[in-house]
Design an enzyme around this catalytic site. Structure first.
Site, mmCIF file in Angstrom:
data_model
loop_
_atom_site.group_PDB
_atom_site.id
_atom_site.type_symbol
_atom_site.label_atom_id
_atom_site.label_comp_id
_atom_site.label_asym_id
_atom_site.label_seq_id
_atom_site.Cartn_x
_atom_site.Cartn_y
_atom_site.Cartn_z
ATOM 1 N N LYS A 24 103.485 114.407 45.526
ATOM 2 C CA LYS A 24 103.235 113.140 44.826
ATOM 3 C C LYS A 24 103.699 113.197 43.376
ATOM 4 O O LYS A 24 104.149 112.204 42.823
ATOM 5 C CB LYS A 24 101.769 112.732 44.948
ATOM 6 C CG LYS A 24 101.412 112.397 46.398
ATOM 7 C CD LYS A 24 100.304 111.389 46.567
ATOM 8 C CE LYS A 24 100.281 110.958 48.043
ATOM 9 N NZ LYS A 24 99.169 110.140 48.430
ATOM 10 N N LYS A 58 106.878 113.047 56.737
ATOM 11 C CA LYS A 58 105.838 112.319 57.474
ATOM 12 C C LYS A 58 105.929 110.809 57.228
ATOM 13 O O LYS A 58 106.418 110.385 56.174
ATOM 14 C CB LYS A 58 104.443 112.845 57.133
ATOM 15 C CG LYS A 58 103.858 112.344 55.847
ATOM 16 C CD LYS A 58 102.333 112.516 55.817
ATOM 17 C CE LYS A 58 101.805 111.872 54.546
ATOM 18 N NZ LYS A 58 100.413 111.525 54.572
ATOM 19 N N LYS A 79 102.535 105.295 54.175
ATOM 20 C CA LYS A 79 102.479 103.875 53.831
ATOM 21 C C LYS A 79 103.216 103.558 52.537
ATOM 22 O O LYS A 79 103.633 102.434 52.315
ATOM 23 C CB LYS A 79 101.053 103.322 53.786
ATOM 24 C CG LYS A 79 99.978 104.149 53.162
ATOM 25 C CD LYS A 79 98.652 103.400 53.200
ATOM 26 C CE LYS A 79 97.478 104.270 53.570
ATOM 27 N NZ LYS A 79 97.283 105.459 52.716
HETATM 28 N N1 AQP Z 1 102.182 110.463 59.293
HETATM 29 C C1 AQP Z 1 100.916 110.698 59.599
HETATM 30 N N2 AQP Z 1 100.594 111.224 60.798
HETATM 31 C C2 AQP Z 1 99.286 111.453 61.132
HETATM 32 N N3 AQP Z 1 98.258 111.183 60.298
HETATM 33 C C3 AQP Z 1 98.535 110.658 59.090
HETATM 34 N N4 AQP Z 1 97.775 110.269 58.056
HETATM 35 C C4 AQP Z 1 98.557 109.793 57.062
HETATM 36 N N5 AQP Z 1 99.839 109.846 57.424
HETATM 37 C C5 AQP Z 1 99.875 110.388 58.682
HETATM 38 C C6 AQP Z 1 96.322 110.326 58.048
HETATM 39 O O1 AQP Z 1 95.861 109.031 57.685
HETATM 40 C C7 AQP Z 1 94.668 109.150 56.928
HETATM 41 C C8 AQP Z 1 94.759 108.292 55.698
HETATM 42 O O2 AQP Z 1 95.384 108.929 54.683
HETATM 43 P P1 AQP Z 1 95.285 108.412 53.189
HETATM 44 O O3 AQP Z 1 95.291 106.952 53.120
HETATM 45 O O4 AQP Z 1 94.186 109.100 52.489
HETATM 46 O O5 AQP Z 1 96.598 108.920 52.529
HETATM 47 P P2 AQP Z 1 97.728 109.816 52.977
HETATM 48 O O6 AQP Z 1 97.314 110.954 53.850
HETATM 49 O O7 AQP Z 1 98.421 110.192 51.717
HETATM 50 O O8 AQP Z 1 98.512 108.773 53.868
HETATM 51 P P3 AQP Z 1 99.869 108.070 53.560
HETATM 52 O O9 AQP Z 1 100.095 107.040 54.598
HETATM 53 O O10 AQP Z 1 100.950 109.086 53.385
HETATM 54 O O11 AQP Z 1 99.570 107.339 52.206
HETATM 55 P P4 AQP Z 1 100.358 107.391 50.853
HETATM 56 O O12 AQP Z 1 101.745 106.937 51.189
HETATM 57 O O13 AQP Z 1 99.628 106.457 49.966
HETATM 58 O O14 AQP Z 1 100.302 108.798 50.363
HETATM 59 C C9 AQP Z 1 94.460 110.635 56.675
HETATM 60 O O15 AQP Z 1 93.489 111.120 57.589
HETATM 61 C C10 AQP Z 1 95.795 111.242 56.972
HETATM 62 O O16 AQP Z 1 95.679 112.561 57.447
#
Ligand code: AQP
Length: 334
Positions: free
Chosen positions: A115, A197, A200
């Protein structure tokens, strides 16, 4: 334990529109296991501001995320669905735990490195101490299990380390949580760069399937998914695009990779991609329909927000008080 049930905590950030990765890696599992546990599902808006957010967008997204939890099948009468920022104990415990966490531990966190690279103009202290706030979220409810995707595993490990360290000094204060990984979908990759991965916050909309994407967009995005020129549907690391599509299909259709490979033996990528697209669109449709119905009922969602914040505050403040006493903060005079 709460009312004879083990406690589960998990949360998602309101940083963008939920993706299929969030759904298959987390939300879908939350629904499946919610009957077994006393569950706290938070919209972690305090985590969200580690990346700069537009205030009115953040407010909208947070509400939309909370509504999606319910649309996906989490019963808000039986489970506590709430905004993190409505429970100030998260911030208070995070501060305390900051004083029991080492810089060296935080320096090892790969999410921080990723990040920080992505947001080089805003490498703030909150982004660095994100895992401590996450530890506070989990430990506040004396959680036994935390269902997350593989990407959050390192944060779960540091949470366990902090809890054990604290317990080592002050006695049994915190339950040391276990990670819960779903059988399939634990790491869904980008459709455009399958070595990354699905996220969002990815700027390329074709890289992710969003939970509210319509059927045509879903099918189109899968058709455009990056694969390879091997022209065979095999589950192996050398074909990351196809492997990812198999993982998605398995998680969506409840099949194993072996069953999927057999089902599509001798078939082309085009046919396989269409099947994945249709299956995914099929599981998302009921969630989307329910969401559209729920957003119309403002007072129902408002009541859930209010009642569940009270419930979360009640349980969170119990742990916080216990911690404050242990570390020597003076009692409040009432
Ligand atoms: N690609 C993925 N595959 C499986 N699980 C995933 N999670 C996120 N991406 C994947 C799971 O979703 C939950 C929510 O995560 P979060 O909102 O706390 O943030 P994150 O893990 O950082 O998810 P993103 O989508 O990648 O958000 P951004 O882009 O904002 O950083 C968690 O349980 C995560 O494991």
């Amino acid at each position: 334990m709460l009312d004879g049930k083990k406690v589960l905590f998990s949360g998602m950030q309101a940083t963008g529109t939920l993706t299929l990765g969030n759904y298959l890696g987390a939300l879908k599992n939350w629904v499946t296991i919610s009957d077994e546990y006393e569950c706290f599902y938070s919209v972690v808006d305090m985590h969200s501001i580690t990346i700069r957010q537009d205030p009115s967008e953040l407010r909208k997204r947070a509400r939309s995320l909370l509504t999606l939890y319910i649309a996906a099948g989490i019963d808000p009468e039986k489970n506590c669905i709430y905004y993190q920022s409505h429970v100030s104990a998260h911030a208070e415990l995070a501060w305390i735990l900051n004083c029991y966490t080492y810089m060296g531990e935080l320096n090892r966190m790969t999410q921080f490195k990723d990040k920080a690279q992505k947001h080089a103009d805003n490498i703030n202290a909150g982004l660095f101490t994100y895992p401590v706030l996450m530890a506070a979220d989990i430990l506040l409810f004396q959680s036994d299990v935390v269902p997350v995707g593989i990407d959050q595993m390192q944060h779960l490990e540091i949470t366990r380390d902090i809890a054990q360290r604290f317990n080592g000094i002050y006695g049994d204060v915190f339950t040391v949580p276990e990670i819960y990984l779903g059988k399939a979908g634990a790491k869904i990759m980008s459709l455009q760069e399958p070595e990354k991965k699905m996220s969002k916050s990815d700027e390329n909309p074709n890289a992710s399937i969003y939970l509210m994407d319509d059927t045509d967009s879903i099918i189109r995005k899968f058709k455009r998914a990056v694969t390879d020129s091997e022209a065979q549907i095999v589950y192996r690391d050398e074909q990351p695009g196809i492997k990812n599509l198999i993982d998605i299909y398995c998680a969506a259709a409840g099949k194993t990779p072996e069953e999927t490979v057999k089902e599509f033996e001798g078939k082309g990528y085009g046919e396989f991609k269409s099947a994945v697209g249709e299956t995914v669109a099929g599981i998302l449709k009921p969630v989307q329909d329910k969401y559209q119905e729920l957003v119309k009922d403002k007072s129902y969602i408002d009541a859930i927000i209010k009642n569940n914040a009270q419930k979360a505050n009640y349980f969170a403040s119990k742990t916080l008080r216990k911690v404050q006493r242990k570390i020597g903060f003076p009692d409040k005079i009432r």
